[in-house]
Design a protein around this motif. Sequence first.
Motif: not given
Lengths: 318, 231, 588
Positions: C306, C310, C347-348, C351, C356, C430, C433, C438-439, C441-442
């Motif tokens: 992941h 990411l 990115i999704g 997560f 996600a 989102v 995430g 993963q704040d 990242g969001v």
Amino acid sequence: MSLSTYVVQLIQVLTVLLLAPLLSGAIARFEARLQGRRGPRVLQPYYDFWKLFAKETLRPNGSSTLFIAGPVVAFCCYLIVPMLIPVLTSFPLPLGYMGDILGGGFILGLGSFAVALSAADTQSPYAQLGSSRAMSFGALGEPIVLFVVFSVGVITRTDLPYAMAATIRSSGSAMLAPAHVLAAIAFFLVVLSETGRIPVETHSGTLELGMIDEARAFEHSGPAMALLTWGSAMKQMILYTILINVFVAPWGLASSTSAMAVLLAVLSLLGKALVLGCVFAVVDDSFAKLRLFKITEYLAGSFLIAVLALLVYLVGVG
Amino acid sequence: MAVATVVSSPSAFTSIVTLFGVGVLVTEFLMLRAHLLRSQVRLYMVQSSLVAAVALATGIEQGNSGLYAVSALSFIIKVVIVPMVILRLMRVDSADLSQSAIMKLPSMLYIALVTAACGFFIGVPFRTASVIGRGTATAGNAVPIDIAIVLVAFTLIVLRRDVISQVAGFFSLENGITLFSISVARNMPFITDVATFFDLLVAAVVFGLLMRLHHMKTRTLSTHVLDRLKG
Amino acid sequence: MSAGTWLIGIVVVPAVATVLSYLFTSVVRRVATVVSGLATLALSVMVAVRVAGGGRVVAGTLFGADSLSGIFLLVTAFLYAATAIFSIGYLGGSRGMGELIGRVGQVVRQGASAGKDGDSEEASQQWAVSDRFDKRFFTGINIFCGAMSAALILSNLSLVWVAIEITTVVSALLVSLEDTDGASEAAWKYVIIASMGLGLSLLGVFVLYVAAAPVLGSSHALQIGYLAHVHGLARGTVELAFVLAVIGFGTKMGLAPMHTWLPDAHSEAPTPVSALLSGSLLAVSFYAILRFEQVTVLNVGNVFPHDVLLAFGVLSLLIAALFLLVQRDMKRMFAYSSVEHMGIIAIGAGFGVPIALAGVMLHVVSHGLAKGTAFFGAGSFKIKFGTKDISRISGGLTALPWSGSLLLAAVAALSALPPFALFRSEFMIVDGGLSAGQDLGVVVLLVLVTVAFAGLSWNTVKIILSPDRPNGPSMLAPGSPAISGSSGPSGGLGTGGGLDAGASQGGGHDSPGTAVSASVDGTIPPGSSDNSVIMPLEVAGSQGLCAWMVVPMLAGVVGLVLLGLHPPADFMRLVDSAARELTGRVAR
């Protein structure tokens, strides 16, 4: 009849000293035949030396004693090296411990340096050109030799040339080990350039602009000239001997000090050196000389192979 | 040397296989300096023959008939057909490529050497793993070399700006991967190899067509002119 | 008919269409391609419904599909069908339709052009050149789509690689088809970069084999059905395989920094090909990455794969968002938008929580629909205005009321505005995430998506909604020199004129642009060597855009709205089960 090891030691030096001109003559003859000429007599170098020693030595105006000292120092260097390497015997002789393979390399280097110094001392443009070229390409060639030595060193866990030869003799597959093969190839390429062979230099040419080693002897005459020529014949023989007895074919060496074994060793060395000389002559004949500034590419290539040898060994595949 | 201690006096077979692998690596280096289209293609042919030889030797040692077939297919496709297709499609077989290097040869060689060294050391743990995991592994021995070949092929593609060298780079990259698969992936399903070869053929044709198109468009084999599209 | 037969059908139908397109005339080509596209779509839907609840459909050891394949099959097959239909309009609607009715149209056209030209021989040669283009185009499209579908349903990972490499080379040929300088440059960059990447991923496949062979045995080591559930593989080896696969297939997927080929290829390819490249080829590459991710998650744990995804995702999103702001070329803009969406998808996937992942699945499908529609719209505009340059296009809505509004809808969808499916999918990502903790990242995701939104919507609004400038070179006006130079030689008009540069008589290599500006009014100037360029122009100039081009866009937008407002239950089941498949929590 068993000889003292010190006698054998002496015979080693004498072998190189006396057989080197023969080797040069034979190679020159073979090369001429390859090119369809009759060529000089095999013994021609001896006659040349005889003639040169009978002449006086001329010094160019403004040169110092370095001019005369250079050839002598170089000659002495080439006499010392044969004590350190396996020329005739498969076991180390007493003086063999005097220096390791690096030491031998340094002494060879000192010889070249002395010649270059004496050439530079002449203040003749061609001789200086030759010596500066020889030094700059020598500087590029040096790392190759170092890497070859290092790879030999890490493989045998020693820096004695005798041990390396023994390792190879011990098993046939060690001959085929990639690190060893690569190191041998790299060393072969170094010998090619160090003995002034095509593709680096036309050793029998007369064109001054392409010369490197040959140009250095331009101003010398008489006995000094003889020492220089003889010295380079010996250097050639020494390099051949290292290539043969350390890398390629360390067989046929005397395993005892009996006179018979030593004699056989001398003959087998001569035979192997002649074969190798023919190989060099063929290489010399079948390639074109590189342009001067392409020589760096050649040396870079050899360096690459030498480094590959070490890498291949270090990662354990060879 | 800590890494070197795993060497358990390799057999002659192992040495030969490794030596061929080293030969492939050396041809890869030679490709960096090849100046003619023809010599580039010839180098590829030599390299592919070496790969075929490795496959054959490994096949003999392991008694693996699949590898015989791989060897034969390699030879037919990579030594005969692919070069033929490329040369046929190009029809300019003595084109000079010497201007395509982006730097002087010694610099390229040293860069490639560093890359190869990286490849070697990436491959080491792999090799150790494969040796420990499966007893003596003749071929697995060569993994570091295979990875070095792949990386040097990358370097070739990056450092030479002409279509021929780039294609040769891609195909030799594939050679490196083939060697890798011979090295570690024993008993790979045969269909994988066949499919890869088929793919190679298609790629050769397409690369050839695109090279020809490029040559027709730009009257050169260099890719220096390809700078129109950016942003 | 069993489900296994459907799978085989998905491969066989495009193959048959390929052969037909290669052997027969342009009528057969079009019919075969459209029928094949629709048939593949139907088969894919059937397969997708079958696997929606989890489980696996297999046909021998060669083919197999699970819910993950199902998702990607849907989008690929949809784009296949849509592109087939759109292409008929794109490659000279009048000719295509005329031929569908009968060959009369062609005869008339030929007669007419011969009459105008006074040289029937040249006219027939022109026809032959165009026909060659036509044949290559349809044959290529069929192989391309067939290979993509095959990649999704092949059971063996190495064969998946082979299929994807085939898509690379075939699509590279398709990119080069317009025979402009730009096209050959783009094709070369594409084929070299993508092939290098795929070389690495092949290495990844073999490394995975090394890891899996001791556990699964050599014949099952690369079978996806086994890999999806295997435990106890050597950790380091699997990690290496995963990284190689992400770099390798990521090159093809357009992840930064390996994305450099993508804008070139997408902007220089014929528009239908751009749609396929962007909508489904990127997705297919992502599918291959997901297959590796599946194994990696099972054997290495969540964190490593992941994090890798990411990192690549954020970088792609960043680069794409910045480049979107400064694009001058409509198709390049959409290409960067693809990079952006691939970034979001990565990115999704990074997560990694089920919600996600479900969002990612939905995103893949809806991005395919939206991007296909957007490119179709861009293609229509290119034909209408003769340029892709944003600053030269305005008043789109008056010129092309249907295509314009649909394009606007597609862009709104790509910007993830509410009624459309991408809003739902990004919302899910989102949400995932945040629930994965993963704040950061969001936050990054949201900021960059907003930047991208600004660039995309600003440019599009400029094209479509700004008033038509009467004097500006907005519409393709007869003889306007600005247009001929606008997007490179024959940039906008190469559809029919593709391969004639080498074959043309007389003028040889003179800039095709001159021919363009001379022939915009639909007449053939005497002595022009570039006659075949005229064909799409006649469509654009005299008849307006045809239904063939509007219908696929309409279908895309309808699909987007449907998925956004009320997705079918079966589809959501499919998405959920694919997400479960990826988290490794599958009820077996």
